[in-house]
Design an enzyme around this catalytic site. Sequence first.
Site, PDB file in Angstrom:
ATOM      1  NE  ARG A  57      -2.817   9.871 -42.956  1.00 52.43           N
ATOM      2  CZ  ARG A  57      -3.673   8.871 -42.807  1.00 52.43           C
ATOM      3  NH1 ARG A  57      -3.249   7.667 -42.594  1.00 52.43           N
ATOM      4  NH2 ARG A  57      -4.980   9.066 -42.889  1.00 52.43           N
ATOM      5  CB  THR A  58      -2.307  16.238 -40.111  1.00 48.18           C
ATOM      6  OG1 THR A  58      -2.317  15.825 -41.471  1.00 48.18           O
ATOM      7  CG2 THR A  58      -1.729  17.631 -40.013  1.00 48.18           C
ATOM      8  CE  LYS A  85     -21.855  24.224 -24.246  1.00 48.14           C
ATOM      9  NZ  LYS A  85     -21.362  24.866 -23.018  1.00 48.14           N
ATOM     10  NE  ARG A 107      -6.478  18.476 -41.281  1.00 49.03           N
ATOM     11  CZ  ARG A 107      -6.079  17.301 -41.803  1.00 49.03           C
ATOM     12  NH1 ARG A 107      -6.840  16.250 -41.704  1.00 49.03           N
ATOM     13  NH2 ARG A 107      -4.914  17.213 -42.409  1.00 49.03           N
ATOM     14  CG  HIS A 135      -2.387  19.616 -45.982  1.00 48.96           C
ATOM     15  ND1 HIS A 135      -1.670  19.844 -44.809  1.00 48.96           N
ATOM     16  CD2 HIS A 135      -2.986  18.405 -45.821  1.00 48.96           C
ATOM     17  CE1 HIS A 135      -1.842  18.810 -43.995  1.00 48.96           C
ATOM     18  NE2 HIS A 135      -2.642  17.927 -44.581  1.00 48.96           N
TER      19      HIS A 135
HETATM   20  C1  NCD Z   1      -5.005  14.910 -46.573  1.00 49.60           C
HETATM   21  C2  NCD Z   1      -5.843  16.120 -46.166  1.00 49.60           C
HETATM   22  O1  NCD Z   1      -6.301  16.207 -45.045  1.00 49.60           O
HETATM   23  O2  NCD Z   1      -5.970  16.974 -47.035  1.00 49.60           O
HETATM   24  N1  NCD Z   1      -4.726  14.074 -45.478  1.00 49.60           N
HETATM   25  C3  NCD Z   1      -3.597  14.279 -44.771  1.00 49.60           C
HETATM   26  O3  NCD Z   1      -3.416  15.282 -44.122  1.00 49.60           O
HETATM   27  N2  NCD Z   1      -2.640  13.348 -44.863  1.00 49.60           N
HETATM   28  C4  NCD Z   1      -5.552  14.169 -47.713  1.00 49.60           C
HETATM   29  C5  NCD Z   1      -6.970  13.694 -47.674  1.00 49.60           C
HETATM   30  O4  NCD Z   1      -7.685  13.845 -46.682  1.00 49.60           O
HETATM   31  O5  NCD Z   1      -7.381  13.127 -48.688  1.00 49.60           O
END
Ligand code: NCD
Length: 318
Positions: A57-58, A85, A107, A135
């Site tokens: 999703r993100t 690497k 991320r 987040h």
């Molecule tokens: C979350 C995350 O990555 O922290 N996912 C997301 O971005 N929607 C939640 C998760 O991974 O459980």
Amino acid sequence: MEETFKGRDVISIEDFSKNEIDFILDKAGEAEHESLKYGDKMKGRIMAPLFFEPSTRTASSFQMAVWQLGGMVMDFDVFSSSVKKGETLKDTARMINGYGADVVVVRHNKDGSSRLVADVISAPVINAGDGKNQHPTQTLLDLYTIKELKGKIDGLKIAMVGDLKYGRTVHSLSSALTNYNGCEIFFVSPEELKMPAEIVKNISSKTEVYEIALDGLEGVIRDADILYMTRIQRERFPEGPEGEQQYKKISLRYRLSKQMLERAKPKEDFRIMHPLPKIDEIEPCIDDTKYAIYFKQAENGLYVRKALLALVAGAENG
Ligand code: NCD
């Protein structure tokens, strides 16, 4: 207020004041309902996605947001890059910056990784999840979803359930809720995955907080406006058989069933959120009840990220 966002890093939800959060949520409303206003705010601009952890999703909503704003997304895939690497995060970030990215979305599984990147590059950095820490864009979309549903955030009873120890979404969300008046927060978790004491201390100095054991979930459902379910963060458990065993033991005990909902008799406008992905923690037939709003919640990620990108990396007069 627009000018305060230009070129700014978004590392933690605490980087924003309440007014700034509300401003972003209003802008996200425009992105959803008056999309023409959004036109080509990122025309000629490039977003570099540095995703060192899997993301559905993100990553895709950030990507769609950039395309819809007329910008471009650099085709950078960590998993087939020199990171494999052994290149360091700092070096990778410096190089991407040198190529001229206008905004970098990071991320990574290490707490503090986005801060580290932001400290070595000139382009604005947006944290798309750093380890178990924060987040912030998920929190913005969570707040947007709550406001869209309830017309307000003040005074709501919000229960966060599941892996409160390692879940970064609940760390950011609980902190953001302290901006609003009269909220009550319920932390419901297995003993092993309680919200870190430091976060509880911080939040309870501003907001009413109740820590509740997992077997108290039914009682919480009866009382709450929002149930924010989370996945057990398997990948953040200790490696090896011990971690595996711990995970299995907990995940077997943690499941929201339709029967439980029926027994609890929640309020008419009670709703269930989840940042997704969900694994076994919600019985699948709950998806088809009026309570489940997690797919609309995920959709809202697009509007919030469009709003944020336009503010941080949009054209000067955009
Ligand atoms: C979350 C995350 O990555 O922290 N996912 C997301 O971005 N929607 C939640 C998760 O991974 O459980």
